[in-house]
Each structure stands twice: as structure tokens, then as C-alpha cells.
Design a protein around this motif. Structure first.
Motif, PDB file in Angstrom:
ATOM      1  N   ASP A   1      -2.800 -51.117  51.615  1.00 29.05           N
ATOM      2  CA  ASP A   1      -3.960 -51.814  51.065  1.00 29.05           C
ATOM      3  C   ASP A   1      -4.724 -52.449  52.224  1.00 29.05           C
ATOM      4  N   PRO A   2      -5.922 -51.962  52.523  1.00 31.74           N
ATOM      5  CA  PRO A   2      -6.666 -52.512  53.660  1.00 31.74           C
ATOM      6  C   PRO A   2      -7.050 -53.976  53.491  1.00 31.74           C
ATOM      7  N   ASP A   3      -7.021 -54.486  52.272  1.00 35.85           N
ATOM      8  CA  ASP A   3      -7.353 -55.889  52.028  1.00 35.85           C
ATOM      9  C   ASP A   3      -6.144 -56.810  52.182  1.00 35.85           C
ATOM     10  N   ASP A   4      -4.968 -56.236  52.380  1.00 35.89           N
ATOM     11  CA  ASP A   4      -3.760 -57.045  52.559  1.00 35.89           C
ATOM     12  C   ASP A   4      -3.840 -57.736  53.917  1.00 35.89           C
ATOM     13  N   PRO A   5      -3.743 -59.071  53.955  1.00 31.15           N
ATOM     14  CA  PRO A   5      -3.858 -59.788  55.227  1.00 31.15           C
ATOM     15  C   PRO A   5      -2.792 -59.384  56.246  1.00 31.15           C
ATOM     16  N   PHE A   6      -1.700 -58.808  55.785  1.00 26.90           N
ATOM     17  CA  PHE A   6      -0.643 -58.380  56.700  1.00 26.90           C
ATOM     18  C   PHE A   6      -1.161 -57.350  57.701  1.00 26.90           C
ATOM     19  N   PHE A   7      -2.143 -56.524  57.274  1.00 27.32           N
ATOM     20  CA  PHE A   7      -2.658 -55.452  58.113  1.00 27.32           C
ATOM     21  C   PHE A   7      -3.947 -55.822  58.845  1.00 27.32           C
ATOM     22  N   SER A   8      -4.358 -57.073  58.762  1.00 28.75           N
ATOM     23  CA  SER A   8      -5.577 -57.482  59.458  1.00 28.75           C
ATOM     24  C   SER A   8      -5.221 -58.155  60.781  1.00 28.75           C
ATOM     25  N   LYS A   9      -6.186 -58.168  61.662  1.00 31.52           N
ATOM     26  CA  LYS A   9      -5.975 -58.828  62.951  1.00 31.52           C
ATOM     27  C   LYS A   9      -5.910 -60.338  62.735  1.00 31.52           C
ATOM     28  N   PRO A  10      -5.077 -61.017  63.500  1.00 31.30           N
ATOM     29  CA  PRO A  10      -5.013 -62.471  63.377  1.00 31.30           C
ATOM     30  C   PRO A  10      -6.370 -63.106  63.660  1.00 31.30           C
ATOM     31  N   SER A  11      -6.674 -64.137  62.933  1.00 32.42           N
ATOM     32  CA  SER A  11      -7.933 -64.843  63.121  1.00 32.42           C
ATOM     33  C   SER A  11      -7.891 -65.657  64.413  1.00 32.42           C
ATOM     34  N   LYS A  12      -9.019 -65.704  65.090  1.00 32.52           N
ATOM     35  CA  LYS A  12      -9.113 -66.540  66.291  1.00 32.52           C
ATOM     36  C   LYS A  12      -9.519 -67.962  65.929  1.00 32.52           C
ATOM     37  N   ASP A  13      -9.751 -68.170  64.633  1.00 30.67           N
ATOM     38  CA  ASP A  13     -10.110 -69.487  64.142  1.00 30.67           C
ATOM     39  C   ASP A  13      -8.849 -70.362  64.099  1.00 30.67           C
ATOM     40  N   PRO A  14      -8.796 -71.433  64.868  1.00 31.34           N
ATOM     41  CA  PRO A  14      -7.585 -72.257  64.908  1.00 31.34           C
ATOM     42  C   PRO A  14      -7.282 -72.968  63.586  1.00 31.34           C
ATOM     43  N   THR A  15      -8.262 -73.030  62.687  1.00 33.84           N
ATOM     44  CA  THR A  15      -8.024 -73.690  61.394  1.00 33.84           C
ATOM     45  C   THR A  15      -7.616 -72.689  60.313  1.00 33.84           C
ATOM     46  N   ALA A  16      -7.570 -71.398  60.632  1.00 33.22           N
ATOM     47  CA  ALA A  16      -7.228 -70.373  59.630  1.00 33.22           C
ATOM     48  C   ALA A  16      -5.772 -70.510  59.200  1.00 33.22           C
ATOM     49  N   ASP A  17      -5.521 -70.191  57.958  1.00 34.10           N
ATOM     50  CA  ASP A  17      -4.164 -70.295  57.409  1.00 34.10           C
ATOM     51  C   ASP A  17      -3.390 -69.021  57.742  1.00 34.10           C
ATOM     52  N   SER A  18      -2.582 -69.061  58.784  1.00 28.54           N
ATOM     53  CA  SER A  18      -1.811 -67.890  59.190  1.00 28.54           C
ATOM     54  C   SER A  18      -0.558 -67.714  58.343  1.00 28.54           C
ATOM     55  N   SER A  19      -0.258 -68.677  57.482  1.00 25.94           N
ATOM     56  CA  SER A  19       0.943 -68.566  56.661  1.00 25.94           C
ATOM     57  C   SER A  19       0.786 -67.519  55.564  1.00 25.94           C
ATOM     58  N   ILE A  20      -0.456 -67.122  55.252  1.00 22.83           N
ATOM     59  CA  ILE A  20      -0.685 -66.123  54.207  1.00 22.83           C
ATOM     60  C   ILE A  20       0.039 -64.826  54.565  1.00 22.83           C
ATOM     61  N   THR A  21      -0.088 -64.397  55.812  1.00 21.68           N
ATOM     62  CA  THR A  21       0.560 -63.162  56.237  1.00 21.68           C
ATOM     63  C   THR A  21       2.072 -63.269  56.104  1.00 21.68           C
ATOM     64  N   ALA A  22       2.641 -64.364  56.511  1.00 22.03           N
ATOM     65  CA  ALA A  22       4.091 -64.557  56.425  1.00 22.03           C
ATOM     66  C   ALA A  22       4.536 -64.572  54.950  1.00 22.03           C
ATOM     67  N   LYS A  23       3.762 -65.182  54.087  1.00 20.49           N
ATOM     68  CA  LYS A  23       4.124 -65.236  52.663  1.00 20.49           C
ATOM     69  C   LYS A  23       4.102 -63.852  52.066  1.00 20.49           C
ATOM     70  N   LYS A  24       3.071 -63.044  52.397  1.00 18.15           N
ATOM     71  CA  LYS A  24       2.991 -61.695  51.888  1.00 18.15           C
ATOM     72  C   LYS A  24       4.152 -60.856  52.386  1.00 18.15           C
ATOM     73  N   ALA A  25       4.505 -61.014  53.657  1.00 22.03           N
ATOM     74  CA  ALA A  25       5.636 -60.268  54.218  1.00 22.03           C
ATOM     75  C   ALA A  25       6.917 -60.655  53.491  1.00 22.03           C
ATOM     76  N   ASP A  26       7.100 -61.917  53.207  1.00 20.16           N
ATOM     77  CA  ASP A  26       8.289 -62.365  52.473  1.00 20.16           C
ATOM     78  C   ASP A  26       8.330 -61.749  51.075  1.00 20.16           C
ATOM     79  N   GLN A  27       7.178 -61.649  50.414  1.00 13.73           N
ATOM     80  CA  GLN A  27       7.134 -61.053  49.078  1.00 13.73           C
ATOM     81  C   GLN A  27       7.595 -59.593  49.122  1.00 13.73           C
ATOM     82  N   TYR A  28       7.165 -58.861  50.141  1.00 15.38           N
ATOM     83  CA  TYR A  28       7.538 -57.460  50.253  1.00 15.38           C
ATOM     84  C   TYR A  28       9.017 -57.298  50.606  1.00 15.38           C
TER      85      TYR A  28
END
Length: 81
Positions: free
Chosen positions: A52-79
Motif C-alpha cells: 500500500d503506497p499510502d502506508d507510512p511504513f513505506f514512506s521516507k522519514p519526515s525531515k520535520d522534527p515535529t513529525a510523529d515518527s511513532s506512526i511507522t513503528a505502530k504500523k510495523a507492530d500491527q503487522y
């Protein structure tokens, strides 16, 4: 699996030999034909489907220091779990 609006009924024809093989494998694995078919479909889709191209797991990490990077980890845990 319940019979609710979130599911779909799929109908197909199998050759007699295919049906007998499916029935035998389902019986050997203590599965109903429905469960065996669901499992076969999941395995086929997992093997041949695209991610799924919209899955944050497959997107490049944001360079925004305020971005929530935990979304990717949560999705990985779900899988995984």
C-alpha cells in the motif's frame, strides 16, 4: 468470520481434482473449506499483491522534527504482532 457487511461472498468453480485436493488438505489441517479457501486467498494476495503506497511504513522519514515518527513503528507492530 461473521456474515456481516464487511465481508463478501465469492463463488468459483473448481475442477473435481482441485476440489478433492482442497478438501483433503482442509481435512488434514482440521479446517473447514471456507477457512482453507480464505487462507489460500490470503497467501496468494500476500505473495502477489503490491504494498500500500499510502502506508507510512513505506514512506521516507519526515525531515520535520515535529513529525510523529511513532506512526511507522505502530504500523510495523500491527503487522508483526
Amino acid at each position: 468470520m461473521s456474515n456481516d457487511e464487511a465481508s463478501a461472498v465469492v463463488q468459483t468453480r473448481l475442477e473435481e481434482g482441485e476440489y478433492e485436493r482442497l478438501r483433503r488438505v482442509a481435512t488434514e489441517n482440521d479446517l473447514s473449506l471456507q477457512d482453507a479457501l480464505r487462507k489460500a486467498v490470503r497467501e496468494y494476495v500476500n505473495r502477489h499483491g503490491k504494498h500500500d503506497p499510502d502506508d507510512p511504513f513505506f514512506s521516507k522519514p519526515s525531515k520535520d522534527p515535529t513529525a510523529d515518527s511513532s506512526i511507522t513503528a505502530k504500523k510495523a507492530d500491527q503487522y508483526l504482532y
